[in-house]
Design a protein around this motif. Structure first.
Motif, short mmCIF file in Angstrom:
data_model
loop_
_atom_site.label_atom_id
_atom_site.label_comp_id
_atom_site.label_asym_id
_atom_site.label_seq_id
_atom_site.Cartn_x
_atom_site.Cartn_y
_atom_site.Cartn_z
N VAL A 32 39.58 37.71 43.52
CA VAL A 32 40.46 38.89 43.39
C VAL A 32 41.75 38.62 44.15
N TYR A 33 42.76 39.47 43.90
CA TYR A 33 44.03 39.27 44.58
C TYR A 33 44.75 40.58 44.78
N GLU A 34 45.79 40.53 45.60
CA GLU A 34 46.70 41.66 45.79
C GLU A 34 48.11 41.10 45.93
N VAL A 35 49.07 41.87 45.51
CA VAL A 35 50.49 41.55 45.73
C VAL A 35 51.11 42.78 46.39
N CYS A 36 51.71 42.57 47.55
CA CYS A 36 52.26 43.69 48.31
C CYS A 36 53.76 43.44 48.51
N GLU A 51 42.74 49.06 50.61
CA GLU A 51 41.63 49.85 50.03
C GLU A 51 41.29 49.35 48.62
N ARG A 52 42.32 49.07 47.83
CA ARG A 52 42.04 48.57 46.47
C ARG A 52 41.36 47.21 46.53
N LEU A 53 41.80 46.38 47.47
CA LEU A 53 41.16 45.07 47.64
C LEU A 53 39.67 45.23 47.94
N ILE A 148 39.59 46.19 37.97
CA ILE A 148 39.34 45.26 39.08
C ILE A 148 40.49 44.25 39.09
N LYS A 149 41.11 44.06 40.24
CA LYS A 149 42.27 43.17 40.28
C LYS A 149 41.79 41.73 40.45
N SER A 150 41.23 41.19 39.38
CA SER A 150 40.66 39.84 39.45
C SER A 150 41.72 38.81 39.05
N THR A 181 48.21 50.50 26.84
CA THR A 181 47.37 50.60 28.05
C THR A 181 48.25 50.37 29.27
N GLU A 182 48.77 49.14 29.42
CA GLU A 182 49.65 48.82 30.55
C GLU A 182 50.36 47.52 30.24
N GLY A 183 51.24 47.10 31.16
CA GLY A 183 51.93 45.83 31.00
C GLY A 183 51.07 44.67 31.46
N SER A 184 51.53 43.45 31.18
CA SER A 184 50.75 42.27 31.60
C SER A 184 50.71 42.16 33.12
N SER A 185 51.71 42.72 33.82
CA SER A 185 51.64 42.75 35.29
C SER A 185 52.32 44.02 35.82
N SER A 186 52.15 45.12 35.10
CA SER A 186 52.80 46.37 35.52
C SER A 186 52.14 47.55 34.81
N ASN A 187 52.36 48.74 35.31
CA ASN A 187 51.95 49.95 34.60
C ASN A 187 53.10 50.43 33.73
N ALA A 188 52.75 51.14 32.65
CA ALA A 188 53.73 51.55 31.63
C ALA A 188 53.91 53.07 31.65
N ILE A 206 42.83 50.26 32.73
CA ILE A 206 44.09 49.80 33.35
C ILE A 206 43.85 49.58 34.84
N LEU A 207 44.80 48.87 35.45
CA LEU A 207 44.77 48.75 36.90
C LEU A 207 45.42 49.99 37.50
N LYS A 208 44.78 50.53 38.50
CA LYS A 208 45.37 51.69 39.19
C LYS A 208 46.45 51.16 40.14
N GLY A 209 47.66 51.05 39.62
CA GLY A 209 48.75 50.45 40.39
C GLY A 209 49.06 51.26 41.63
N ILE A 210 49.33 50.56 42.72
CA ILE A 210 49.72 51.25 43.95
C ILE A 210 51.10 51.88 43.75
N THR A 211 51.98 51.16 43.07
CA THR A 211 53.31 51.71 42.79
C THR A 211 53.17 52.96 41.94
N ARG A 212 52.26 52.93 40.97
CA ARG A 212 51.97 54.09 40.12
C ARG A 212 51.58 55.29 40.98
N THR A 245 56.21 49.90 36.35
CA THR A 245 56.10 49.89 37.82
C THR A 245 55.16 48.77 38.26
N SER A 246 55.55 48.12 39.34
CA SER A 246 54.66 47.18 40.02
C SER A 246 55.21 46.90 41.41
N ALA A 247 54.37 46.33 42.26
CA ALA A 247 54.77 46.11 43.65
C ALA A 247 56.03 45.24 43.74
N SER A 248 56.13 44.25 42.88
CA SER A 248 57.27 43.33 42.99
C SER A 248 58.51 43.84 42.25
N1 PDD Z 1 50.76 43.04 39.22
N2 PDD Z 1 48.82 46.36 35.94
C1 PDD Z 1 48.65 45.03 36.04
C2 PDD Z 1 47.89 44.33 34.96
C3 PDD Z 1 49.18 44.33 37.14
O1 PDD Z 1 48.99 43.01 37.26
C4 PDD Z 1 49.90 45.04 38.14
C5 PDD Z 1 50.48 44.37 39.34
C6 PDD Z 1 50.07 46.42 37.98
C7 PDD Z 1 50.81 47.27 38.98
O2 PDD Z 1 50.08 47.39 40.18
P1 PDD Z 1 50.84 47.58 41.59
O3 PDD Z 1 51.74 48.73 41.43
O4 PDD Z 1 49.74 47.81 42.55
O5 PDD Z 1 51.61 46.29 41.86
C8 PDD Z 1 49.50 47.06 36.87
C9 PDD Z 1 51.14 42.25 40.36
C10 PDD Z 1 52.41 42.71 41.01
C11 PDD Z 1 51.16 40.80 39.96
O6 PDD Z 1 50.23 40.39 39.28
O7 PDD Z 1 52.08 40.08 40.35
#
Ligand code: PDD
Length: 285
Positions: A32-36, A51-53, A148-150, A181-188, A206-212, A245-248
């Motif tokens: 699993v991973y996280e990006v902050c 907490e999500r981790l 699950i942020k796998s 549903t959502e983006g490849s690395s973001s919420n829509a 979907i992933l429950k984005g922290i930015t969301r 939306t996404s952390a980065s």
């Molecule tokens: N991606 N949905 C997916 C599939 C993601 O990979 C991400 C984040 C999000 C948004 O989650 P958050 O707001 O917690 O960043 C939604 C990270 C930034 C990445 O893979 O680089």
């Protein structure tokens, strides 16, 4: 300056930062991973990411390699050693190293942990937000537990590459009913013509984005109308605004979906305001 990574207890120059070839993250995407986001050298929403981790680890029955407090120390130290002012810190935990066998390794196998951090280009990010970005849509062909942020991100990798090849920044996954549903690395997100902000409800799809989560707080505080529900590609294309939306990327206006302009083809007012105000609602530690 050489970049530094934290690997299983040691801070190493990136060229020496390696994991074992029998690491299950490498062989099975079993991790699993996280990006902050890092802002002014501080962590944005560390508590929520931690907490999500913990949830991702527990859903996959991977042991936590250290306490949240110890992890906080490692994240900060990695940020400090890489002199990150605005950027990201990345952390990955796998089920550890064991002779290759799909089933879990022996109890007591230590999970592996890697942390990296790097600066992002603030000017480039602000320009992107001022111009807005294009998205394409692709069928959502992922497994049913993307909450699950796998690190198993192959469909996301292919979707993002398809976007790049079509001159777009992001790919939105679309389910069998034509709903985003959502983006490849973001919420829509979209804003309807009557001013309602819409984003898909959270479940296993979907992933429950922290930015969301933080943007939902901002929406509530600003008295905007919200609907947590799925929306179709058609609805998005005829919406007043769209954003991701996404952390980065924080909040990034979307101005084109599959080649069709959204609204007047320029970044929307609500998306722009949410981006500007985002950090008032985030936790910086
Ligand atoms: N991606 N949905 C997916 C599939 C993601 O990979 C991400 C984040 C999000 C948004 O989650 P958050 O707001 O917690 O960043 C939604 C990270 C930034 C990445 O893979 O680089």
């Amino acid at each position: 300056m050489s970049r530094i990574a934290y690997v299983n207890g040691r801070y190493l120059p990136l060229r020496d930062a390696t994991v074992n070839v029998e690491d299950r993250g490498y062989q099975f995407s079993d991790g699993v991973y996280e990006v902050c986001e890092v802002k002014a050298g501080r962590l944005v929403d560390e508590r929520r990411h931690t907490e999500r981790l913990a949830r991702s680890l527990s859903e996959l029955r991977i042991a936590a390699p250290m306490s949240p407090a110890a992890l906080g120390v490692v994240l900060r130290e990695t940020v400090r050693r890489n002199r990150v002012r605005w950027g990201i810190v990345y952390l990955q935990i796998s089920r550890g190293v064991a002779r290759r066998d799909h089933a879990f390794p022996a109890a007591g196998t230590a999970p592996s942990i890697v942390v990296t951090a790097r600066n992002l280009n603030l000017d480039a990010a602000e320009k992107l937000a001022a111009d807005g970005v294009a998205v394409i849509t692709v069928p959502d062909n992922r497994w049913e537990r993307v909450d699950i942020k796998s690190v198993s991100l192959l469909p996301n990798v292919l979707a993002k590459q398809a976007a790049r090849e079509q001159g777009a920044r992001e790919a939105w996954f679309v389910d069998g009913q034509g709903r985003v549903t959502e983006g490849s690395s973001s919420n829509a997100w979209i804003v309807t013509r009557d001013g309602k902000v819409v984003t898909r409800q959270v479940d296993h799809g979907i992933l429950k984005g922290i930015t969301r989560t933080v943007v939902l707080d901002a929406i509530a505080a600003q008295g905007l109308e919200l609907e947590e529900r799925a929306f179709t590609v058609d609805e998005a294309q005829s919406a007043r605004e769209a954003f991701i939306t996404s952390a980065s990327q924080i909040v990034l206006p979307v101005v084109r979906i599959d080649g069709r302009p959204v609204g007047n083809g320029a970044p929307g007012l609500i998306a722009t305001a949410l981006r500007r105000d985002f950090h008032r609602y985030a936790e910086l530690t």
